[in-house]
Motif scaffolding. Structure first.
Motif, PDB file in Angstrom:
ATOM      1  N   VAL A 299       0.862  -1.184   0.000  1.00 48.48           N
ATOM      2  CA  VAL A 299       0.000   0.000   0.000  1.00 48.48           C
ATOM      3  C   VAL A 299       0.896   1.232   0.000  1.00 48.48           C
ATOM      4  O   VAL A 299       1.620   1.485   0.959  1.00 48.48           O
ATOM      5  CB  VAL A 299      -0.930   0.039   1.232  1.00 48.48           C
ATOM      6  N   TRP A 300       0.871   1.969  -1.091  1.00 51.19           N
ATOM      7  CA  TRP A 300       1.586   3.241  -1.150  1.00 51.19           C
ATOM      8  C   TRP A 300       0.612   4.334  -0.741  1.00 51.19           C
ATOM      9  O   TRP A 300      -0.445   4.498  -1.361  1.00 51.19           O
ATOM     10  CB  TRP A 300       2.122   3.486  -2.558  1.00 51.19           C
ATOM     11  N   GLN A 301       0.966   5.071   0.318  1.00 55.31           N
ATOM     12  CA  GLN A 301       0.082   6.091   0.870  1.00 55.31           C
ATOM     13  C   GLN A 301       0.604   7.482   0.535  1.00 55.31           C
ATOM     14  O   GLN A 301       1.814   7.722   0.492  1.00 55.31           O
ATOM     15  CB  GLN A 301      -0.033   5.927   2.385  1.00 55.31           C
ATOM     16  N   TYR A 302      -0.359   8.408   0.320  1.00 53.16           N
ATOM     17  CA  TYR A 302      -0.003   9.738  -0.188  1.00 53.16           C
ATOM     18  C   TYR A 302      -0.638  10.856   0.626  1.00 53.16           C
ATOM     19  O   TYR A 302      -1.800  10.768   1.042  1.00 53.16           O
ATOM     20  CB  TYR A 302      -0.469   9.895  -1.637  1.00 53.16           C
ATOM     21  N   TYR A 303       0.158  11.894   0.797  1.00 51.78           N
ATOM     22  CA  TYR A 303      -0.346  13.202   1.205  1.00 51.78           C
ATOM     23  C   TYR A 303      -0.191  14.092  -0.028  1.00 51.78           C
ATOM     24  O   TYR A 303       0.928  14.444  -0.422  1.00 51.78           O
ATOM     25  CB  TYR A 303       0.462  13.743   2.388  1.00 51.78           C
ATOM     26  N   VAL A 304      -1.318  14.416  -0.660  1.00 51.93           N
ATOM     27  CA  VAL A 304      -1.288  15.135  -1.941  1.00 51.93           C
ATOM     28  C   VAL A 304      -1.568  16.609  -1.699  1.00 51.93           C
ATOM     29  O   VAL A 304      -2.614  16.982  -1.150  1.00 51.93           O
ATOM     30  CB  VAL A 304      -2.321  14.548  -2.931  1.00 51.93           C
ATOM     31  N   ARG A 305      -0.644  17.442  -2.127  1.00 56.56           N
ATOM     32  CA  ARG A 305      -0.808  18.883  -1.999  1.00 56.56           C
ATOM     33  C   ARG A 305      -1.370  19.487  -3.285  1.00 56.56           C
ATOM     34  O   ARG A 305      -2.102  20.448  -3.252  1.00 56.56           O
ATOM     35  CB  ARG A 305       0.546  19.533  -1.661  1.00 56.56           C
ATOM     36  N   ARG A 306      -1.005  18.916  -4.408  1.00 59.00           N
ATOM     37  CA  ARG A 306      -1.534  19.354  -5.699  1.00 59.00           C
ATOM     38  C   ARG A 306      -1.182  18.313  -6.755  1.00 59.00           C
ATOM     39  O   ARG A 306      -0.266  17.519  -6.578  1.00 59.00           O
ATOM     40  CB  ARG A 306      -0.963  20.725  -6.104  1.00 59.00           C
ATOM     41  N   GLY A 307      -1.932  18.319  -7.840  1.00 60.66           N
ATOM     42  CA  GLY A 307      -1.630  17.430  -8.950  1.00 60.66           C
ATOM     43  C   GLY A 307      -2.168  16.017  -8.764  1.00 60.66           C
ATOM     44  O   GLY A 307      -2.987  15.740  -7.882  1.00 60.66           O
ATOM     45  N   ASP A 308      -1.655  15.116  -9.583  1.00 59.80           N
ATOM     46  CA  ASP A 308      -2.130  13.741  -9.682  1.00 59.80           C
ATOM     47  C   ASP A 308      -0.990  12.788  -9.326  1.00 59.80           C
ATOM     48  O   ASP A 308       0.146  12.965  -9.783  1.00 59.80           O
ATOM     49  CB  ASP A 308      -2.610  13.500 -11.118  1.00 59.80           C
ATOM     50  N   ILE A 309      -1.264  11.756  -8.534  1.00 56.12           N
ATOM     51  CA  ILE A 309      -0.212  10.825  -8.142  1.00 56.12           C
ATOM     52  C   ILE A 309       0.290   9.999  -9.323  1.00 56.12           C
ATOM     53  O   ILE A 309       1.358   9.377  -9.244  1.00 56.12           O
ATOM     54  CB  ILE A 309      -0.683   9.879  -7.013  1.00 56.12           C
ATOM     55  N   ASN A 310      -0.448   9.987 -10.413  1.00 57.25           N
ATOM     56  CA  ASN A 310      -0.043   9.213 -11.597  1.00 57.25           C
ATOM     57  C   ASN A 310       0.688  10.055 -12.638  1.00 57.25           C
ATOM     58  O   ASN A 310       0.867   9.609 -13.770  1.00 57.25           O
ATOM     59  CB  ASN A 310      -1.276   8.575 -12.237  1.00 57.25           C
TER      60      ASN A 310
END
Length: 346
Positions: A299-310
């Motif tokens: 499981v790759w977990q993200y804190y996204v501030r902007r944009g797309d993880i892909n």
């Protein structure tokens, strides 16, 4: 209190390695020597988040690297190049404190997202995005090489026999084999349409991990046609990078090589062989599955501030034409322009 070390020195990393060893947590992925490899090999700025008790005992840690490039932007990752890493701690409270500190660091560095590559999800209200579409493929190794031959299927055994009938040989070594390994690796990456890592990255792995790391090169006559870099630690052997030449596929060099790698792991006392991550149903998944490897969820977990993880994922449809273009480039050019690109891809 969480301490944040930017570009931790050798003494700091050695103390951490000693602590992780004593606690039984020193897996290949969590070895702080990766921070040196990624910094010197890819120019990615390392950070070390540590939590110690009042008497100095290690409670938890999180290694991070700042990935930055003109094409895609800035990302904070634990850790690039590796299949999994992330938080190491002995309790949930410490894990959450480390993640909070990582989020603050991500804000300060103004990255697009923070990516923590976990095997198991860590509870956090800030890591609200995750990817779980890939699994590690792990093979529990038998105690002997004869037992391995009986475990693998008849189809695999037939391909290994085909390789044995060809003029294949395998050489084991260190720095002296990097040139041959890298030549095969660079050609294969070009054929896949992927920017190649710099040769220096692999040289640094050999320098940092020393006796735990080795290179295998398979030759067809005098021609190197396949190669792999292995790291063996804590009862597990993994192959961070391996390649074979498509033009010699008829020799079954890749299948023959992987059998040799598994035998080598058994000889070195490993209990598990880590084939790396794959998406279920993909070609690489089926390749690993035929050896008897079983999926272990990640499981790759993200804190996204902007944009797309892909944004930088190679399987994105928007990269299809770029991949086709890259595959037409001469190998010498991809070796020249590939490393500056791959440094900025998380």
């Amino acid at each position: 209190m969480i301490e944040v070390f930017e570009k931790p020195d050798a003494a700091c990393c050695q103390r951490l390695r000693n602590d992780l060893t004593s606690l039984g947590h020193l897996l290949v992925e969590h070895d702080p020597r990766w921070l040196t490899v990624l910094n010197a090999g890819l120019g990615q700025r390392p950070y070390l988040l540590l939590d110690r008790s009042s008497d100095g005992n290690l409670c938890g840690y999180l290694p991070l690297a700042l990935v930055s490039g003109r094409l895609f932007g800035r990302f904070l990752v634990s850790l690039p190049y590796l299949n999994h890493c992330g938080v190491v701690s002995n309790n949930v409270k410490t894990s959450m404190a480390l993640i909070d500190a990582a989020v603050k660091l991500a804000d300060r560095l103004d990255v697009q997202y923070l990516e923590l590559r976990h095997l198991n999800p860590v509870p956090s209200d800030q890591l609200v995005v995750q990817r779980d579409d890939k699994s590690l493929m792990i093979l529990d190794l038998p105690s002997g090489k004869k037992d391995l031959w009986s475990v693998i299927g008849s189809k695999v055994r037939n391909q290994i026999r085909k390789g044995q009938k060809n003029d294949l040989s395998i050489i084991w070594g260190g720095q002296e084999l990097i040139g041959e390994f890298y030549n095969v690796f660079a050609i294969n990456m070009r054929d896949l349409g992927t920017p190649v890592y710099p040769r220096r990255l692999f040289s640094l792995m050999m320098m940092q991990f020393k006796q735990a790391a080795e290179i295998a090169v398979v030759r067809y006559g005098d021609r190197p046609v396949a190669g792999a870099l292995l790291i063996t630690m804590g009862g597990t052997t993994q192959v961070p990078s391996a390649s074979s030449l498509r033009s010699y596929a008829a020799t079954c060099a890749n299948m023959w090589m992987y059998h040799q790698l598994l035998c080598r792991a058994i000889d070195r006392g490993s209990r598990r062989f880590d084939f790396g991550r794959s998406s279920e149903g993909s070609g690489t998944y089926r390749f690993k599955e035929q050896w008897g490897a079983k999926p272990l969820a990640t499981v790759w977990q993200y804190y996204v501030r902007r944009g797309d993880i892909n944004i930088a994922r190679p399987n994105s449809p928007k990269f299809k034409r770029r991949i086709a273009f890259w595959q037409r480039l001469p190998v010498w050019m991809t070796r020249l322009i590939g490393p500056p690109i791959i440094r900025g891809i998380p």
